[in-house]
Write a protein that holds these residues in place. Structure first.
Motif, PDB file in Angstrom:
ATOM      1  N   GLY A  60       0.847  -1.211   0.000  1.00 23.34           N
ATOM      2  CA  GLY A  60       0.000   0.000   0.000  1.00 23.34           C
ATOM      3  C   GLY A  60       0.883   1.262   0.000  1.00 23.34           C
ATOM      4  N   MET A  61       1.939   1.239   0.823  1.00 27.16           N
ATOM      5  CA  MET A  61       2.843   2.386   0.911  1.00 27.16           C
ATOM      6  C   MET A  61       3.491   2.631  -0.446  1.00 27.16           C
ATOM      7  SD  MET A  61       4.802   1.787   4.532  1.00 27.16           S
ATOM      8  CE  MET A  61       6.115   2.970   4.235  1.00 27.16           C
ATOM      9  N   LEU A  62       3.895   1.502  -1.018  1.00 30.50           N
ATOM     10  CA  LEU A  62       4.565   1.584  -2.329  1.00 30.50           C
ATOM     11  C   LEU A  62       3.634   2.172  -3.387  1.00 30.50           C
ATOM     12  CD1 LEU A  62       7.418   0.813  -3.265  1.00 30.50           C
ATOM     13  CD2 LEU A  62       6.472  -1.378  -4.028  1.00 30.50           C
ATOM     14  N   SER A  63       2.423   1.654  -3.423  1.00 33.31           N
ATOM     15  CA  SER A  63       1.480   2.135  -4.455  1.00 33.31           C
ATOM     16  C   SER A  63       1.078   3.589  -4.179  1.00 33.31           C
ATOM     17  CB  SER A  63       0.251   1.214  -4.533  1.00 33.31           C
ATOM     18  OG  SER A  63      -0.457   1.273  -3.352  1.00 33.31           O
ATOM     19  N   ALA A  64       0.958   4.020  -2.905  1.00 29.72           N
ATOM     20  CA  ALA A  64       0.611   5.414  -2.587  1.00 29.72           C
ATOM     21  C   ALA A  64       1.734   6.334  -3.029  1.00 29.72           C
ATOM     22  CB  ALA A  64       0.408   5.546  -1.071  1.00 29.72           C
ATOM     23  N   GLN A  65       2.952   5.871  -2.821  1.00 35.43           N
ATOM     24  CA  GLN A  65       4.095   6.684  -3.210  1.00 35.43           C
ATOM     25  C   GLN A  65       4.134   6.812  -4.705  1.00 35.43           C
ATOM     26  OE1 GLN A  65       7.263   5.737  -4.574  1.00 35.43           O
ATOM     27  NE2 GLN A  65       8.487   7.499  -3.878  1.00 35.43           N
ATOM     28  N   ARG A  66       3.839   5.696  -5.442  1.00 37.46           N
ATOM     29  CA  ARG A  66       3.822   5.740  -6.895  1.00 37.46           C
ATOM     30  C   ARG A  66       2.725   6.674  -7.397  1.00 37.46           C
ATOM     31  NH1 ARG A  66       5.029  -0.489  -7.810  1.00 37.46           N
ATOM     32  NH2 ARG A  66       7.334  -0.317  -7.915  1.00 37.46           N
ATOM     33  N   GLY A  67       1.565   6.543  -6.716  1.00 38.88           N
ATOM     34  CA  GLY A  67       0.427   7.386  -7.096  1.00 38.88           C
ATOM     35  C   GLY A  67       0.806   8.876  -7.016  1.00 38.88           C
ATOM     36  N   TYR A  68       1.458   9.229  -5.971  1.00 33.83           N
ATOM     37  CA  TYR A  68       1.864  10.617  -5.772  1.00 33.83           C
ATOM     38  C   TYR A  68       2.850  11.018  -6.840  1.00 33.83           C
ATOM     39  CZ  TYR A  68       4.196  14.658  -3.699  1.00 33.83           C
ATOM     40  OH  TYR A  68       4.802  15.862  -3.501  1.00 33.83           O
ATOM     41  N   GLU A  74      -1.685  15.183  -3.458  1.00 38.48           N
ATOM     42  CA  GLU A  74      -1.259  15.137  -2.044  1.00 38.48           C
ATOM     43  C   GLU A  74      -1.982  14.054  -1.239  1.00 38.48           C
ATOM     44  OE1 GLU A  74       1.123  16.814  -0.246  1.00 38.48           O
ATOM     45  OE2 GLU A  74       1.841  17.681  -2.155  1.00 38.48           O
ATOM     46  N   GLU A  75      -3.118  13.628  -1.762  1.00 33.82           N
ATOM     47  CA  GLU A  75      -3.884  12.594  -1.036  1.00 33.82           C
ATOM     48  C   GLU A  75      -3.071  11.311  -0.883  1.00 33.82           C
ATOM     49  OE1 GLU A  75      -7.706  11.795  -2.743  1.00 33.82           O
ATOM     50  OE2 GLU A  75      -8.448  13.818  -2.220  1.00 33.82           O
ATOM     51  N   PHE A  76      -2.265  11.050  -1.932  1.00 34.34           N
ATOM     52  CA  PHE A  76      -1.418   9.859  -1.873  1.00 34.34           C
ATOM     53  C   PHE A  76      -0.374   9.971  -0.777  1.00 34.34           C
ATOM     54  CE2 PHE A  76      -2.987   9.392  -6.317  1.00 34.34           C
ATOM     55  CZ  PHE A  76      -3.522   8.113  -6.180  1.00 34.34           C
ATOM     56  N   VAL A  77       0.069  11.183  -0.579  1.00 37.43           N
ATOM     57  CA  VAL A  77       1.054  11.397   0.494  1.00 37.43           C
ATOM     58  C   VAL A  77       0.419  11.068   1.852  1.00 37.43           C
ATOM     59  CG1 VAL A  77       2.520  13.132   1.632  1.00 37.43           C
ATOM     60  CG2 VAL A  77       2.248  13.184  -0.846  1.00 37.43           C
ATOM     61  N   GLU A  78      -0.802  11.620   1.944  1.00 40.94           N
ATOM     62  CA  GLU A  78      -1.535  11.329   3.218  1.00 40.94           C
ATOM     63  C   GLU A  78      -1.721   9.823   3.443  1.00 40.94           C
ATOM     64  OE1 GLU A  78      -5.716  12.551   5.306  1.00 40.94           O
ATOM     65  OE2 GLU A  78      -5.120  13.641   3.456  1.00 40.94           O
ATOM     66  N   TYR A  80      -0.007   7.469   2.186  1.00 41.27           N
ATOM     67  CA  TYR A  80       1.293   6.896   2.477  1.00 41.27           C
ATOM     68  C   TYR A  80       1.621   7.036   3.961  1.00 41.27           C
ATOM     69  CZ  TYR A  80       6.373   6.575   2.813  1.00 41.27           C
ATOM     70  OH  TYR A  80       7.657   6.252   3.222  1.00 41.27           O
ATOM     71  N   GLU A  81       1.413   8.228   4.462  1.00 44.32           N
ATOM     72  CA  GLU A  81       1.746   8.478   5.865  1.00 44.32           C
ATOM     73  C   GLU A  81       0.920   7.586   6.792  1.00 44.32           C
ATOM     74  OE1 GLU A  81       4.179  10.221   7.250  1.00 44.32           O
ATOM     75  OE2 GLU A  81       4.864  10.899   5.256  1.00 44.32           O
ATOM     76  N   GLU A 123      10.606   8.148   0.706  1.00 42.63           N
ATOM     77  CA  GLU A 123      10.426   9.585   0.974  1.00 42.63           C
ATOM     78  C   GLU A 123      11.429  10.402   0.204  1.00 42.63           C
ATOM     79  OE1 GLU A 123      10.475   9.603   5.298  1.00 42.63           O
ATOM     80  OE2 GLU A 123       8.737   8.253   5.197  1.00 42.63           O
ATOM     81  N   GLU A 124      12.645   9.840   0.057  1.00 44.91           N
ATOM     82  CA  GLU A 124      13.663  10.535  -0.744  1.00 44.91           C
ATOM     83  C   GLU A 124      13.175  10.705  -2.178  1.00 44.91           C
ATOM     84  OE1 GLU A 124      17.238   8.230  -0.485  1.00 44.91           O
ATOM     85  OE2 GLU A 124      17.692   8.952   1.566  1.00 44.91           O
ATOM     86  N   ARG A 125      12.574   9.719  -2.680  1.00 42.92           N
ATOM     87  CA  ARG A 125      12.080   9.745  -4.064  1.00 42.92           C
ATOM     88  C   ARG A 125      11.040  10.813  -4.230  1.00 42.92           C
ATOM     89  NH1 ARG A 125      10.431   4.172  -6.568  1.00 42.92           N
ATOM     90  NH2 ARG A 125       9.261   5.677  -7.755  1.00 42.92           N
ATOM     91  N   ALA A 126      10.237  10.918  -3.297  1.00 41.67           N
ATOM     92  CA  ALA A 126       9.182  11.940  -3.404  1.00 41.67           C
ATOM     93  C   ALA A 126       9.771  13.356  -3.405  1.00 41.67           C
ATOM     94  CB  ALA A 126       8.211  11.779  -2.226  1.00 41.67           C
ATOM     95  N   ASN A 127      10.858  13.541  -2.676  1.00 40.43           N
ATOM     96  CA  ASN A 127      11.475  14.852  -2.593  1.00 40.43           C
ATOM     97  C   ASN A 127      12.178  15.234  -3.886  1.00 40.43           C
ATOM     98  OD1 ASN A 127      10.624  15.098   0.001  1.00 40.43           O
ATOM     99  ND2 ASN A 127      12.527  14.364   0.919  1.00 40.43           N
ATOM    100  N   VAL A 128      12.748  14.279  -4.569  1.00 33.80           N
ATOM    101  CA  VAL A 128      13.499  14.548  -5.781  1.00 33.80           C
ATOM    102  C   VAL A 128      12.683  14.242  -6.997  1.00 33.80           C
ATOM    103  CG1 VAL A 128      15.812  14.275  -4.799  1.00 33.80           C
ATOM    104  CG2 VAL A 128      14.587  12.265  -5.659  1.00 33.80           C
TER     105      VAL A 128
END
Ligand code: ADP
Length: 742
Positions: A60-68, A74-78, A80-81, A123-128
């Motif tokens: 789920g975390m992986l797919s939320a991160q991909r979605g974002y 931003e919903e995917f970030v939420e 994910y968290e 999280e690093e991926r999301a930042n870059v």
């Protein structure tokens, strides 16, 4: 419940309680272990759930991160968290769940590390996101996948172990359940068996109780039927509490109405006849105090109607430790009829005794009446005998007949008298020492002549007893012998009579045996008992041919019995008989009393003549003329001076006026009898201090009582009638000689 039943009940209860405790214990214990296993299974299941959820959350975390990354939404970030937070939560809860499993804990620590790195990378991926070069992205994807795969691998490892554990726990749970079930079944089985046994036991106890109760009831019913059925009254006295139960019949017996409320012993006491009360009550008290072994007495109780009821009281008491009765149960039986019957019997017995006494008196009187003239006849016959030379042949033969008839008559009278004495128990033996030779010689001289007259042989062998002394009633022994030998001669026409006398040992005791054997008509064995019965003869033709009264043998047997002996008979009809007289040999106590008696009347005459001096005088007191004539003849022959008094009163007068050496005193006389006359003489002698005159009683009353009466009245001796001349002379000589010696 009795002691055994109580003990058994306690034992069963204890057994039941211990079994139930074991059962409860094993159930509780099994239950606990099952519950524990259950907890473990649940715990394992929880680990699996958490682990599986963990895999899902990572994805789920992986797919939320991909979605974002793709949408920038931003919903995917939420999302994910949220997932990340939940993963941390799960890991924390997992660490709690597997805290006791070090290998799982180390796996979880590794997983946690991978996860930290994984989330960092994501999280690093999301930042870059924007300046990203595709190659880098690819690289990142690769490293992320590696991380994810590592997490999944570790998670799977954990899952695998957990599954294995779960499987193991399921198995254990199954086994425990089986074990638990077994224990449960076993315990329930044992419990059921115990319960069944206990139940059975209770049933048995109840049944036996039922039996006891039933038989008790039956016994009570039987007792009450018996009490109701019998006429006996019962009283049951509880002495301790002084309460008495009186049965219905108790009241019935004395005609009173049944009253269950009556419970005092005084009720009984008040109804006992006052003449019986003291004795009856002291008897019952003696029994209750332990002084008597049984209680049985009779007394009178007052009937309601006023009459007296004779009651036999029997009872049994219960005694306490102090040997004093605590309770007594008595049965009262109405014995009025029995007592009355006894009284009647007693009266009848007395009547019978009176009648018997009257018979004896009649016999005595009769004998007196017969003996008195007989004395005269016999005496006259003896005189004729002595002077028979002066008669012609025909007269001599008449004298012979007269003599034999007189002696038969005397024998008959003697037999009847003997028998009446035996029957009334008045026959007394006059025992003293004597010489057997003398008796045998005497019998031989009497009997041998008879046998020779009949032309039969006569042998008496007493060689074995020569010089033998014997103690007994010589007259009676002679009587038995004469009777047996008389019969033997009488019933024998051919052959002869043989007698032998000897001593015999019977069970260590010496006996005299005299066998009288003959070759006569014999006796049928069937009649053996009969011939010893009074007035009985073996055969009526016998009495016709041989005469006789049938009294000789019964008298002889009775006499032998009186002497402690007996007579036995053996016989064969037509061949002959043997009568055996057996007498016990008693201790010899006689001394010089066997002094030979002078049998010669002549010698006695001489002795009397020499003993009496010229001035001697005899007083004859006799009212019967026949006897006076006889005695006169005798004294004339002896040249003795005599006076005759016709009654007692004359005798006393004459005695007072004259001096007599001997008085011959008849008993039954008019005016004054012999007893009274003797008493008068004795009284006069005593009052005037005069020398005692010998008085010889002459009585036809041959019963024992007369002899005593003669001596009691003061006579010196006594002679039975018919008088035997020799005896009379001997008796006179005794007193004259004694006087002379004095
Ligand atoms: P009695 O001789 O006067 O009749 P006993 O009492 O002496 O009376 O005898 C009774 C009976 O016993 C006789 O009548 C006779 O039948 C029988 N008896 C006695 N002695 C003899 C004997 N020696 N031989 C045969 N019979 C005898």
């Amino acid at each position: 419940m009795d002691n055994t039943a109580k003990r058994n009940f306690i034992l069963f209860t204890l057994l039941l309680v211990s079994c139930s405790s074991v059962l409860i214990f094993s159930v509780v214990k099994g239950d606990k272990s099952l519950a524990k296993t259950d907890d473990l299974v649940i715990e394992t299941q929880e680990v699996i759930t958490q682990s599986e959820r963990l895999s899902f959350l990572i994805e789920g975390m992986l797919s939320a991160q991909r979605g974002y990354l793709i949408t920038g939404n931003e919903e995917f970030v939420e999302e994910y968290e949220n997932k990340k937070a939940e993963v941390s939560e799960r890991i924390a809860s997992l660490s709690e769940l597997i805290a006791e499993n070090p290998s799982q804990m180390s796996r979880l620590a590794e997983l946690r590390d991978y996860f930290t790195e994984f989330s960092k990378k994501l999280e690093e991926r999301a930042n870059v996101f924007e300046p990203v070069i595709e190659k880098e992205i690819l690289f990142d994807v690769q490293s992320l996948d590696n991380l994810k795969n590592n997490i999944m691998r570790i998670n799977n490892m954990m899952l695998k172990e957990t599954y294995e554990k779960l499987h193991g726990r399921f198995k254990l749970l199954g086994e425990r359940k089986k074990q638990y079930l077994k224990t449960l079944l076993f315990s329930v089985g044992i419990g059921t068996i115990l319960l069944l046994i206990f139940n059975g036991y209770l049933l048995l106890v109840q049944r036996s109780k039922g039996h006891i109760a039933a038989s008790l009831k039956e016994a009570e019913e039987r007792l009450s039927i018996a009490i109701d059925g019998s006429d006996d009254g019962i009283f049951d006295w509880d002495i301790k509490n002084n309460v008495v139960f009186f049965s219905r019949q108790f009241f019935d017996m004395i005609g009173e109405k049944f009253d269950p409320a009556v419970s005092s012993i005084n009720y009984l006491k008040q109804r006992i006849h006052e003449d019986d009360l003291e004795k009856a009550w002291s008897y019952i008290e003696q029994y209750l105090d332990g002084g008597l072994s049984e209680y049985r007495q009779s007394f009178r109780m007052k009937h309601e109607s006023g009459r007296w009821v004779w009651v036999q009281s029997r009872g049994k008491a219960l005694f306490g430790a102090d040997n004093k009765a605590t309770r007594i149960v008595c049965i009262h039986t109405d014995i009025t009829h029995t007592v009355k019957a006894q009284e009647r019997l007693k009266a009848e017995k007395m009547e019978a005794e009176d009648a018997n006494r009257a018979k004896s008196e009649f016999l005595a009187h009769m004998s007196h009446e017969i003996r008195t003239p007989l004395t005269a006849i016999n005496g006259i016959v003896e005189i004729f005998e002595r002077t028979k030379d002066s008669f012609n042949e025909k007269q001599q033969s008449l004298i012979g007949t007269l003599k034999s008839s007189t002696s038969s008559l005397i024998d008959l009278i003697n037999d009847i008298l003997d028998f009446s004495k035996i029957e009334s128990g008045e026959l007394e033996l006059d025992e003293h020492g004597f010489s057997l030779d003398e008796v045998f010689e005497n019998v031989i001289s009497m009997m041998a002549l008879k046998a020779s007259e009949k032309g039969i042989s006569f042998v008496f062998d007493y060689s074995a007893l020569k010089g033998q002394d014997f103690y007994g009633d010589v007259k009676r022994i002679r009587q038995i012998l004469v009777n047996l030998i008389n019969n033997a001669i009488k019933f024998t026409d051919d052959g002869g009579v043989k007698i032998n006398a000897e001593l015999e040992d019977r069970e260590g005791n010496p006996f005299l045996r005299i066998n009288v054997s003959d070759t006569g008509i014999g006796i049928d064995p069937e009649d053996f008992d009969l011939v010893f019965q009074r007035f009985k003869q073996a055969d009526s033709s016998v009495s016709r041919k041989y005469g006789g009264t049938g009294l000789g043998l019964p008298i002889s047997k009775n006499l032998a019995n009186l002497m402690g002996g007996d007579i036995f008979l053996s016989s064969q009809p037509g061949k002959g008989s043997t009568f055996s007289l057996l007498l016990p040999v008693k201790i010899e106590v006689h001394s010089a009393s066997t002094e030979k008696q002078d049998k010669s009347a002549l010698k006695i005459n001489d002795k009397i003549r020499s003993a009496l001096s010229n001035d001697n005088k005899i007083l004859v007191v006799e009212d019967y003329e026949g006897n006076v004539v006889l005695l006169s003849y005798m004294f004339d022959e002896l040249d003795v001076v005599y006076d005759v008094a016709r009654n007692g009163a004359d005798a006393v007068d004459m005695w007072k006026k004259n001096h007599y050496d001997v008085v011959l005193m008849d008993i039954q006389m008019p005016v004054m009898d012999g007893f009274s006359a003797t008493k008068h003489i004795r009284d006069f002698e005593a009052a005037n201090n005069i020398e005692r005159t010998p008085i010889i009683g002459m009585t036809a009353h041959a019963l024992v009582g007369d002899k005593d009466k003669c001596i009691e009245s003061g006579m010196d001796s006594y002679l039975p009638k018919p008088l035997v001349e020799a005896d009379l002379k001997r008796e006179i000589l005794k007193y004259v000689k004694a006087k002379k010696a004095a």
